[in-house]
Design a protein around this motif. Structure first.
Motif, PDB file in Angstrom:
ATOM      1  N   HIS A   1    -123.314 -17.040 -22.043  1.00  0.00           N
ATOM      2  CA  HIS A   1    -123.665 -18.439 -21.756  1.00  0.00           C
ATOM      3  C   HIS A   1    -122.521 -19.203 -21.088  1.00  0.00           C
ATOM      4  O   HIS A   1    -122.498 -20.445 -21.133  1.00  0.00           O
ATOM      5  CB  HIS A   1    -124.048 -19.152 -23.055  1.00  0.00           C
TER       6      HIS A   1
ATOM      7  N   GLU B   1    -123.358 -22.196 -18.782  1.00  0.00           N
ATOM      8  CA  GLU B   1    -123.920 -23.325 -19.528  1.00  0.00           C
ATOM      9  C   GLU B   1    -122.816 -24.052 -20.299  1.00  0.00           C
ATOM     10  O   GLU B   1    -122.792 -25.284 -20.367  1.00  0.00           O
ATOM     11  CB  GLU B   1    -124.973 -22.831 -20.523  1.00  0.00           C
TER      12      GLU B   1
ATOM     13  N   GLN C   1    -120.731 -26.186 -17.963  1.00  0.00           N
ATOM     14  CA  GLN C   1    -121.434 -27.391 -17.550  1.00  0.00           C
ATOM     15  C   GLN C   1    -121.510 -28.411 -18.680  1.00  0.00           C
ATOM     16  O   GLN C   1    -121.408 -29.629 -18.440  1.00  0.00           O
ATOM     17  CB  GLN C   1    -122.841 -27.037 -17.063  1.00  0.00           C
ATOM     18  N   GLU C   2    -121.667 -27.917 -19.907  1.00  0.00           N
ATOM     19  CA  GLU C   2    -121.710 -28.813 -21.072  1.00  0.00           C
ATOM     20  C   GLU C   2    -120.387 -29.569 -21.205  1.00  0.00           C
ATOM     21  O   GLU C   2    -120.368 -30.777 -21.480  1.00  0.00           O
ATOM     22  CB  GLU C   2    -121.978 -27.999 -22.337  1.00  0.00           C
TER      23      GLU C   2
ATOM     24  N   ASP D   1    -128.283 -19.803 -28.267  1.00  0.00           N
ATOM     25  CA  ASP D   1    -128.327 -21.045 -27.497  1.00  0.00           C
ATOM     26  C   ASP D   1    -126.983 -21.775 -27.606  1.00  0.00           C
ATOM     27  O   ASP D   1    -126.197 -21.548 -28.526  1.00  0.00           O
ATOM     28  CB  ASP D   1    -129.446 -21.938 -28.025  1.00  0.00           C
TER      29      ASP D   1
END
Length: 289
Positions: free
Chosen positions: A60, A63, A66-67, A118
């Motif tokens: 991940h 992601e 970007q978070e 996730d």
């Protein structure tokens, strides 16, 4: 018979230890070891239980990046780039850098959702980003003085045959705020409420206004600390006299940024897993300029 059995058990334990050592990965060896400061570029940098989340972090990674970027933009109105993503306990620590409108290094923690494949929310350690912002603002407010400090630090490092941190190491491991090869700004943002709040209201705050706000929050510059860190070229420390001479030169140098200068010379080695100096150091008495 008992003697033979004891010898055999001892041999097995020794061999078992050897087998375990041979099974260690290169990454584990890097994390446990040290590296000369001139060769350290962040190898082996890690956090507790990072090995347990490494696979998920890798999966991940985009992601997570970007978070962290979104968190800095939303919370602090600041654009950053990602220099490193390091697995941690049920999370990833993202080492980020701001280049405009101010310069600083800091970190953002992005959680991993338990029992789910996730990415969770982002956060930062209390006060860490805030102090990075204030340090970056101080360097912006006194740009010429900091440029002179860079040149001066380079000059005295050569004069005394000393080293500094490599840029790659700072990018991948540092979250102290405004940091350069031979120094970083060490402050608490709580000392500069007017400066910090003015930036959050307007990240493009003019330099003249910044200077006035720094003087308002800290008229005597006593709360501003600049940590000057040098490394010996050898594993042994230089004489105390050398460090005192360094401090004396800083005291006598004009046109440097105002503040308290803390001068330290470390041994040559960096502890890979934490990106910090290994072993003893010699400190000089703090200098107020």
């Amino acid at each position: 018979m008992k003697k033979i059995l004891i010898v055999l058990l001892g041999s097995l334990l020794i061999l078992g230890g050897c087998f375990q050592m041979n099974e260690k990965t290169e990454e584990e060896k890097e994390q446990e070891g040290t590296t000369p400061v001139q060769d350290y570029v962040g190898q082996g940098f890690s956090f507790v239980d990072g090995d347990k989340s490494a696979e998920r972090v890798k999966k991940h990674e985009e992601e997570i990046k970007q978070e962290a970027i979104n968190y800095m933009k939303t919370t602090y109105k600041t654009d950053v780039k990602v220099n490193n993503v390091v697995p941690a306990r049920n999370a990833a620590v993202v080492m980020v850098e701001c280049e405009e409108p101010i310069q600083f290094h800091t970190s953002v923690i992005v959680s991993l959702v338990l029992n789910k494949d996730d990415v969770g929310s982002a956060r930062s350690d209390e006060g860490e980003v805030e102090k990075a912002i204030v340090g970056g603002l101080y360097a912006k407010a006194y740009k010429e003085e900091f440029e002179h400090l860079d040149a001066f630090a380079e000059k005295i490092a050569k004069e005394y045959d000393l080293l500094g941190m490599r840029e790659e190491a700072i990018d991948k491991t540092a979250s102290v705020g405004y940091a350069e090869k031979y120094y970083f700004i060490a402050i608490a943002a709580s000392y500069y409420p007017n400066v910090y709040n003015a930036y959050i209201e307007n990240p493009a705050i003019p330099v003249d206004e910044l200077r006035n706000l720094f003087l308002k929050d800290d008229p005597s510059n006593e709360k501003m600390a600049i940590a000057m860190n040098f490394f010996a070229k050898e594993e042994s420390l230089p004489k105390k006299e050398l460090v005192n001479n360094l401090a004396s030169e800083i005291l006598q140098e004009s046109r440097l940024p105002k503040g308290t200068y803390e001068t330290t010379v470390y041994k040559n080695l960096i502890v890979n897993r934490v990106g910090l100096p290994d072993g003893e150091s010699i400190d000089a008495k703090d200098i107020i300029k």
